[in-house]
Design a protein around this motif. Sequence first.
Motif, PDB file in Angstrom:
ATOM      1  N   LEU A 102     124.903  82.117  21.357  1.00  0.00           N
ATOM      2  CA  LEU A 102     123.764  81.420  20.876  1.00  0.00           C
ATOM      3  C   LEU A 102     123.929  80.240  20.074  1.00  0.00           C
ATOM      4  O   LEU A 102     123.468  79.496  19.859  1.00  0.00           O
ATOM      5  CB  LEU A 102     122.942  82.513  19.912  1.00  0.00           C
ATOM      6  CG  LEU A 102     122.369  83.431  20.514  1.00  0.00           C
ATOM      7  CD1 LEU A 102     121.743  84.451  19.537  1.00  0.00           C
ATOM      8  CD2 LEU A 102     121.515  83.228  21.924  1.00  0.00           C
ATOM      9  N   MET A 103     125.394  80.097  19.531  1.00  0.00           N
ATOM     10  CA  MET A 103     125.740  78.987  19.007  1.00  0.00           C
ATOM     11  C   MET A 103     126.175  77.951  19.691  1.00  0.00           C
ATOM     12  O   MET A 103     126.565  76.645  19.344  1.00  0.00           O
ATOM     13  CB  MET A 103     126.887  79.304  17.973  1.00  0.00           C
ATOM     14  CG  MET A 103     128.376  79.418  18.672  1.00  0.00           C
ATOM     15  SD  MET A 103     129.704  79.753  17.601  1.00  0.00           S
ATOM     16  CE  MET A 103     131.172  79.812  18.558  1.00  0.00           C
ATOM     17  N   GLN A 104     126.312  78.088  21.161  1.00  0.00           N
ATOM     18  CA  GLN A 104     126.667  77.093  22.105  1.00  0.00           C
ATOM     19  C   GLN A 104     125.790  75.855  21.967  1.00  0.00           C
ATOM     20  O   GLN A 104     124.582  75.816  22.185  1.00  0.00           O
ATOM     21  CB  GLN A 104     126.801  77.612  23.466  1.00  0.00           C
ATOM     22  CG  GLN A 104     127.859  78.601  23.649  1.00  0.00           C
ATOM     23  CD  GLN A 104     129.258  78.062  23.296  1.00  0.00           C
ATOM     24  OE1 GLN A 104     129.684  77.137  23.968  1.00  0.00           O
ATOM     25  NE2 GLN A 104     129.685  78.824  22.583  1.00  0.00           N
ATOM     26  N   ARG A 105     126.497  74.667  21.964  1.00  0.00           N
ATOM     27  CA  ARG A 105     125.543  73.497  22.040  1.00  0.00           C
ATOM     28  C   ARG A 105     125.803  72.851  23.528  1.00  0.00           C
ATOM     29  O   ARG A 105     126.624  72.114  23.903  1.00  0.00           O
ATOM     30  CB  ARG A 105     126.231  72.456  21.090  1.00  0.00           C
ATOM     31  CG  ARG A 105     126.236  72.899  19.690  1.00  0.00           C
ATOM     32  CD  ARG A 105     126.988  71.988  18.325  1.00  0.00           C
ATOM     33  NE  ARG A 105     127.011  72.333  17.556  1.00  0.00           N
ATOM     34  CZ  ARG A 105     127.792  71.832  16.171  1.00  0.00           C
ATOM     35  NH1 ARG A 105     128.507  70.839  16.599  1.00  0.00           N
ATOM     36  NH2 ARG A 105     127.837  72.546  14.980  1.00  0.00           N
ATOM     37  N   VAL A 106     124.652  72.992  24.031  1.00  0.00           N
ATOM     38  CA  VAL A 106     124.510  72.799  25.568  1.00  0.00           C
ATOM     39  C   VAL A 106     123.523  71.971  25.743  1.00  0.00           C
ATOM     40  O   VAL A 106     122.286  72.136  25.467  1.00  0.00           O
ATOM     41  CB  VAL A 106     124.479  74.129  26.378  1.00  0.00           C
ATOM     42  CG1 VAL A 106     124.611  73.772  27.888  1.00  0.00           C
ATOM     43  CG2 VAL A 106     125.440  75.123  25.956  1.00  0.00           C
ATOM     44  N   SER A 107     123.620  70.752  26.715  1.00  0.00           N
ATOM     45  CA  SER A 107     122.701  69.929  26.836  1.00  0.00           C
ATOM     46  C   SER A 107     121.785  70.342  28.019  1.00  0.00           C
ATOM     47  O   SER A 107     120.467  70.042  28.106  1.00  0.00           O
ATOM     48  CB  SER A 107     123.224  68.615  27.429  1.00  0.00           C
ATOM     49  OG  SER A 107     124.016  68.705  28.483  1.00  0.00           O
ATOM     50  N   GLU A 108     122.179  71.363  28.770  1.00  0.00           N
ATOM     51  CA  GLU A 108     121.450  72.002  29.959  1.00  0.00           C
ATOM     52  C   GLU A 108     120.879  73.438  29.270  1.00  0.00           C
ATOM     53  O   GLU A 108     121.483  73.854  28.733  1.00  0.00           O
ATOM     54  CB  GLU A 108     121.909  72.194  31.165  1.00  0.00           C
ATOM     55  CG  GLU A 108     122.880  70.637  31.479  1.00  0.00           C
ATOM     56  CD  GLU A 108     121.826  69.938  32.150  1.00  0.00           C
ATOM     57  OE1 GLU A 108     120.464  70.401  32.635  1.00  0.00           O
ATOM     58  OE2 GLU A 108     122.067  68.664  32.137  1.00  0.00           O
ATOM     59  N   PRO A 109     119.543  73.956  30.074  1.00  0.00           N
ATOM     60  CA  PRO A 109     119.123  75.027  29.575  1.00  0.00           C
ATOM     61  C   PRO A 109     120.193  76.093  30.089  1.00  0.00           C
ATOM     62  O   PRO A 109     120.594  75.957  31.436  1.00  0.00           O
ATOM     63  CB  PRO A 109     117.917  75.022  30.340  1.00  0.00           C
ATOM     64  CG  PRO A 109     118.070  73.992  31.349  1.00  0.00           C
ATOM     65  CD  PRO A 109     118.798  73.097  30.942  1.00  0.00           C
ATOM     66  N   TYR A 110     120.214  77.216  29.425  1.00  0.00           N
ATOM     67  CA  TYR A 110     121.096  78.267  29.830  1.00  0.00           C
ATOM     68  C   TYR A 110     120.294  79.811  29.456  1.00  0.00           C
ATOM     69  O   TYR A 110     119.428  79.664  28.601  1.00  0.00           O
ATOM     70  CB  TYR A 110     122.330  78.332  29.311  1.00  0.00           C
ATOM     71  CG  TYR A 110     122.543  78.442  27.883  1.00  0.00           C
ATOM     72  CD1 TYR A 110     123.032  79.982  27.435  1.00  0.00           C
ATOM     73  CD2 TYR A 110     122.377  77.453  26.856  1.00  0.00           C
ATOM     74  CE1 TYR A 110     123.093  79.849  25.877  1.00  0.00           C
ATOM     75  CE2 TYR A 110     122.413  77.686  25.698  1.00  0.00           C
ATOM     76  CZ  TYR A 110     123.039  78.915  25.174  1.00  0.00           C
ATOM     77  OH  TYR A 110     123.101  79.079  23.903  1.00  0.00           O
ATOM     78  N   GLU A 111     120.520  80.741  30.091  1.00  0.00           N
ATOM     79  CA  GLU A 111     120.305  82.186  29.627  1.00  0.00           C
ATOM     80  C   GLU A 111     121.444  83.069  29.460  1.00  0.00           C
ATOM     81  O   GLU A 111     122.334  83.074  30.131  1.00  0.00           O
ATOM     82  CB  GLU A 111     119.307  82.857  30.689  1.00  0.00           C
ATOM     83  CG  GLU A 111     119.866  82.953  32.002  1.00  0.00           C
ATOM     84  CD  GLU A 111     119.045  83.555  33.121  1.00  0.00           C
ATOM     85  OE1 GLU A 111     117.838  83.721  32.752  1.00  0.00           O
ATOM     86  OE2 GLU A 111     119.451  83.812  34.398  1.00  0.00           O
ATOM     87  N   VAL A 112     121.070  84.104  28.804  1.00  0.00           N
ATOM     88  CA  VAL A 112     122.263  85.201  28.535  1.00  0.00           C
ATOM     89  C   VAL A 112     121.620  86.299  29.098  1.00  0.00           C
ATOM     90  O   VAL A 112     120.653  87.052  28.870  1.00  0.00           O
ATOM     91  CB  VAL A 112     122.299  85.305  27.094  1.00  0.00           C
ATOM     92  CG1 VAL A 112     123.565  86.175  26.681  1.00  0.00           C
ATOM     93  CG2 VAL A 112     122.481  83.919  26.193  1.00  0.00           C
ATOM     94  N   VAL A 113     122.361  86.647  30.376  1.00  0.00           N
ATOM     95  CA  VAL A 113     122.128  87.800  30.995  1.00  0.00           C
ATOM     96  C   VAL A 113     122.881  89.003  30.451  1.00  0.00           C
ATOM     97  O   VAL A 113     124.381  89.060  30.664  1.00  0.00           O
ATOM     98  CB  VAL A 113     122.330  87.866  32.533  1.00  0.00           C
ATOM     99  CG1 VAL A 113     122.055  89.060  33.256  1.00  0.00           C
ATOM    100  CG2 VAL A 113     121.442  86.687  33.099  1.00  0.00           C
ATOM    101  N   ILE A 114     122.494  90.168  29.836  1.00  0.00           N
ATOM    102  CA  ILE A 114     123.196  91.237  29.499  1.00  0.00           C
ATOM    103  C   ILE A 114     122.913  92.423  30.063  1.00  0.00           C
ATOM    104  O   ILE A 114     121.918  93.103  29.961  1.00  0.00           O
ATOM    105  CB  ILE A 114     122.907  91.391  27.632  1.00  0.00           C
ATOM    106  CG1 ILE A 114     122.994  89.980  26.989  1.00  0.00           C
ATOM    107  CG2 ILE A 114     123.902  92.176  27.244  1.00  0.00           C
ATOM    108  CD1 ILE A 114     122.708  90.093  25.440  1.00  0.00           C
ATOM    109  N   GLY A 115     124.186  92.863  30.634  1.00  0.00           N
ATOM    110  CA  GLY A 115     123.983  94.175  31.192  1.00  0.00           C
ATOM    111  C   GLY A 115     124.441  95.308  30.520  1.00  0.00           C
ATOM    112  O   GLY A 115     125.808  95.400  30.293  1.00  0.00           O
ATOM    113  N   ASP A 116     123.750  95.985  30.039  1.00  0.00           N
ATOM    114  CA  ASP A 116     123.990  97.322  29.243  1.00  0.00           C
ATOM    115  C   ASP A 116     124.391  98.566  30.002  1.00  0.00           C
ATOM    116  O   ASP A 116     123.336  98.943  30.774  1.00  0.00           O
ATOM    117  CB  ASP A 116     123.148  97.526  28.020  1.00  0.00           C
ATOM    118  CG  ASP A 116     123.483  98.782  27.155  1.00  0.00           C
ATOM    119  OD1 ASP A 116     124.663  98.694  26.569  1.00  0.00           O
ATOM    120  OD2 ASP A 116     122.998  99.906  27.239  1.00  0.00           O
ATOM    121  N   ASP A 117     125.471  99.273  30.032  1.00  0.00           N
ATOM    122  CA  ASP A 117     125.560 100.326  30.980  1.00  0.00           C
ATOM    123  C   ASP A 117     125.096 101.523  30.555  1.00  0.00           C
ATOM    124  O   ASP A 117     126.031 102.351  30.452  1.00  0.00           O
ATOM    125  CB  ASP A 117     126.814  99.978  31.354  1.00  0.00           C
ATOM    126  CG  ASP A 117     127.181 100.793  32.784  1.00  0.00           C
ATOM    127  OD1 ASP A 117     126.396 101.124  33.511  1.00  0.00           O
ATOM    128  OD2 ASP A 117     128.486 101.053  33.107  1.00  0.00           O
TER     129      ASP A 117
END
Length: 306
Positions: free
Chosen positions: A18-33
């Motif tokens: 979440l702290m990433q400084r990114v100019s493009e949109p991104y998402e965090v896909v979290i696979g909880d097993d």
Amino acid sequence: MLTYNQERFITQAIDSVLMQRVSEPYEVVIGDDCSTDATGAIIRRYAERYPDLVRPLWTDRNLGMMPNFRRCWEACRGQYIAVLEGDDYWISPHKLQRQIDSMDRHPEWSMCFVRVRMVFDDGRPPLEHPAGPQVPVFTVRELLASNPIQPCGVMYRQGVLGAWPEVLDVLALGDWPLGILHALRGDVGFLDEVMAVYRQHGAGTWSSKPRDWKVRQSARMFDVIRPQVERGLRDRHLMWTHDVRWVVWCMEIGWRARARRHARLCVKESPLRPYSWRLLLWSHLGPLERLLDPQPAKRREAKTRG
């Protein structure tokens, strides 16, 4: 992000994304097993707080590492896929942007990776991986020899492999074979900056296993992906070189059955090379092996250095 029972680490992992400084949109896909600790509850809180950014994947049963990896991979919708396991974290807020910019500048790259700091829970001092000077671009030749990549430092170009390689589903490790398969389709860029941390601790999926188990899993990995590698290689000498290296290494650790297997492959791949037949004899002769050791001088030199 792949996670299972990592309540001690998952908050730091997600925060580092979440702290990433990114100019493009991104998402965090979290696979909880199907974690049995508080990992799932922590992920839910993040998903509620950042509904447009954090996308959890749930399962009602434990899938195992590679099936969990596959479902996360197939759920990703971006142009690039970065990997971060739930017990690792990024330390540079520019990690993603640096890799995105590099991949944009180099369309011939199938993937890229950064240098990673390895930390140990047993008090050993941190190390860097890969260590020492490195070439700026790796090819499949280097990846067949060793794995310089840690999952928390990698970024893949989406779609290079087409569909997920199903052969990976039966393996206990995914980053090395996935890197090799990508390297068959494009160069691998290296960004020489420490931007991620890889933890080695007692509960780690890979790091907690004994060395003999890791060796066997690595050998099995090459058995499984060999058909894909042989079809993709333009230079057949690369696979012969790989098998030569494994013959020598397996003989050094006393793993004779595996050494003989790779020696037979050397003969199959390059039957006109006398060295192939010498390796085959060396791997079969038991007590007489030293008389036919193809690399005695190199081995004596290595022992002296050790």
